[in-house]
Scaffold this motif. Structure first.
Motif, PDB file in Angstrom:
ATOM      1  N   GLY A  78     -63.933  18.381  68.338  1.00 45.06           N
ATOM      2  CA  GLY A  78     -64.613  20.106  68.572  1.00 45.06           C
ATOM      3  C   GLY A  78     -64.226  20.529  67.038  1.00 45.06           C
ATOM      4  N   HIS A  83     -71.114  19.445  68.458  1.00 42.74           N
ATOM      5  CA  HIS A  83     -69.769  18.469  69.391  1.00 42.74           C
ATOM      6  C   HIS A  83     -69.542  17.196  68.545  1.00 42.74           C
ATOM      7  CE1 HIS A  83     -67.430  16.731  72.807  1.00 42.74           C
ATOM      8  NE2 HIS A  83     -66.525  17.866  72.643  1.00 42.74           N
ATOM      9  N   THR A 104     -58.998  14.303  69.322  1.00 47.15           N
ATOM     10  CA  THR A 104     -59.349  15.275  70.127  1.00 47.15           C
ATOM     11  C   THR A 104     -57.644  15.566  70.923  1.00 47.15           C
ATOM     12  OG1 THR A 104     -60.455  16.405  72.174  1.00 47.15           O
ATOM     13  CG2 THR A 104     -59.911  14.329  72.385  1.00 47.15           C
ATOM     14  N   ALA A 106     -58.271  18.010  73.554  1.00 50.79           N
ATOM     15  CA  ALA A 106     -59.272  17.943  75.554  1.00 50.79           C
ATOM     16  C   ALA A 106     -58.189  16.505  75.926  1.00 50.79           C
ATOM     17  CB  ALA A 106     -60.195  18.033  74.893  1.00 50.79           C
ATOM     18  N   ARG A 107     -58.620  17.231  76.941  1.00 50.84           N
ATOM     19  CA  ARG A 107     -57.609  16.062  78.115  1.00 50.84           C
ATOM     20  C   ARG A 107     -58.396  16.402  79.116  1.00 50.84           C
ATOM     21  NH1 ARG A 107     -53.908  17.565  74.811  1.00 50.84           N
ATOM     22  NH2 ARG A 107     -52.001  16.229  74.478  1.00 50.84           N
ATOM     23  N   ASP A 108     -60.010  16.585  79.382  1.00 47.09           N
ATOM     24  CA  ASP A 108     -61.042  16.915  80.037  1.00 47.09           C
ATOM     25  C   ASP A 108     -61.266  15.334  80.282  1.00 47.09           C
ATOM     26  OD1 ASP A 108     -63.004  16.710  81.921  1.00 47.09           O
ATOM     27  OD2 ASP A 108     -63.935  18.482  81.296  1.00 47.09           O
TER      28      ASP A 108
END
Length: 253
Positions: A78, A83, A104, A106-108
């Motif tokens: 990020g 990106h 990151t 982010a856990r997607d």
């Protein structure tokens, strides 16, 4: 390319020719200057790795890659100007050989799958402590060494890929044991308000000094935090609290 880089390249070639692996040159790409400096310090603490610099945007990272030899990007996903995965995709399309460790919060899992499809060699979740990054870098170093040359057969291919996925043996500071660490961690997890060293010592059946060593290790490895609490008189007492994001066996860090 700067004037110093040809010398860097010759030195790397000489080291490889002498049978010694060249140091892995890492560029830290992270928009938070404090985090970027911390991650660069972490990299410098791992044998065989050197941080060649930090970049706080993709544009800055591009400029560094144009003039400096970089083997590995520690790439935040990020960033203010785009990106990280789109940046990685552009590098692959341009044929740039640099490897990428994605960093990151982010856990997607869809992002994780896309990272794998782009050849990202490791994926590290924020916040992380030094042992976590150290393990990922050492796995990557093993991958580089086992993936060199030509595979004699399927076993060599499997061994090279396994180097990226197989956890390294747990390493604890001298004097700490995995069973006691797991016991202290379990007590801390079960105490939402936190524990003092004295409280952990009484519950675990160990001395206060010993309990504090284990609690400080949990803090150092990013599993717990500590805050001072002031009473009526005397010095403040440290309270330790388990971090909700921490998971897994604590004896593995």
């Amino acid at each position: 390319m700067t004037a110093s880089e040809p010398a860097d390249g010759l030195r790397a070639g000489a080291e490889a020719g002498a049978g010694r692996p060249a140091e892995v040159r890492v560029l830290v790409v992270e928009d938070d200057p404090v985090a970027a400096d911390a991650h660069a310090l972490y990299v410098g603490r791992v044998p065989g790795f050197t941080a060649v610099g930090t970049a706080h945007s993709l544009a800055e990272a591009t400029r560094v890659l144009e003039r400096t030899r970089v083997d590995l990007l520690l790439l935040d996903l990020g960033l203010p100007d785009g990106h990280g995965l789109r940046f990685a995709r552009g590098l692959r399309a341009a044929g740039h050989p640099v490897d990428v460790i994605a960093v990151t919060s982010a856990r997607d899992l869809a992002v994780v799958r896309e990272s794998v499809s782009l050849g990202v060699v490791q994926y590290v979740l924020k916040p992380f402590a030094f042992p976590t990054l150290r393990e990922r870098l050492l796995r990557y170093a093993e991958f580089r060494s086992t993936a060199a040359g030509e595979a004699a057969g399927q076993d060599d291919v499997d061994r090279a890929l396994a180097a990226l996925r197989t956890p390294l043996p747990a390493e604890l500071p001298k004097g700490l044991s995995a069973p006691t660490l797991d016991r202290v961690a379990a007590l801390l997890r079960a105490a939402p308000e936190g524990l003092t060293a004295a409280g952990a010592a009484g519950a675990a059946g160990i001395s206060r000094i010993t309990a504090r060593r284990y609690l400080e290790h949990l803090v150092d490895t990013g599993r717990a935090d500590r805050t001072p609490r002031y009473g009526q008189v005397g010095r403040p007492e440290l309270h330790y609290r388990w971090l909700a994001a921490a998971a897994g066996s604590v004896s593995k860090v």
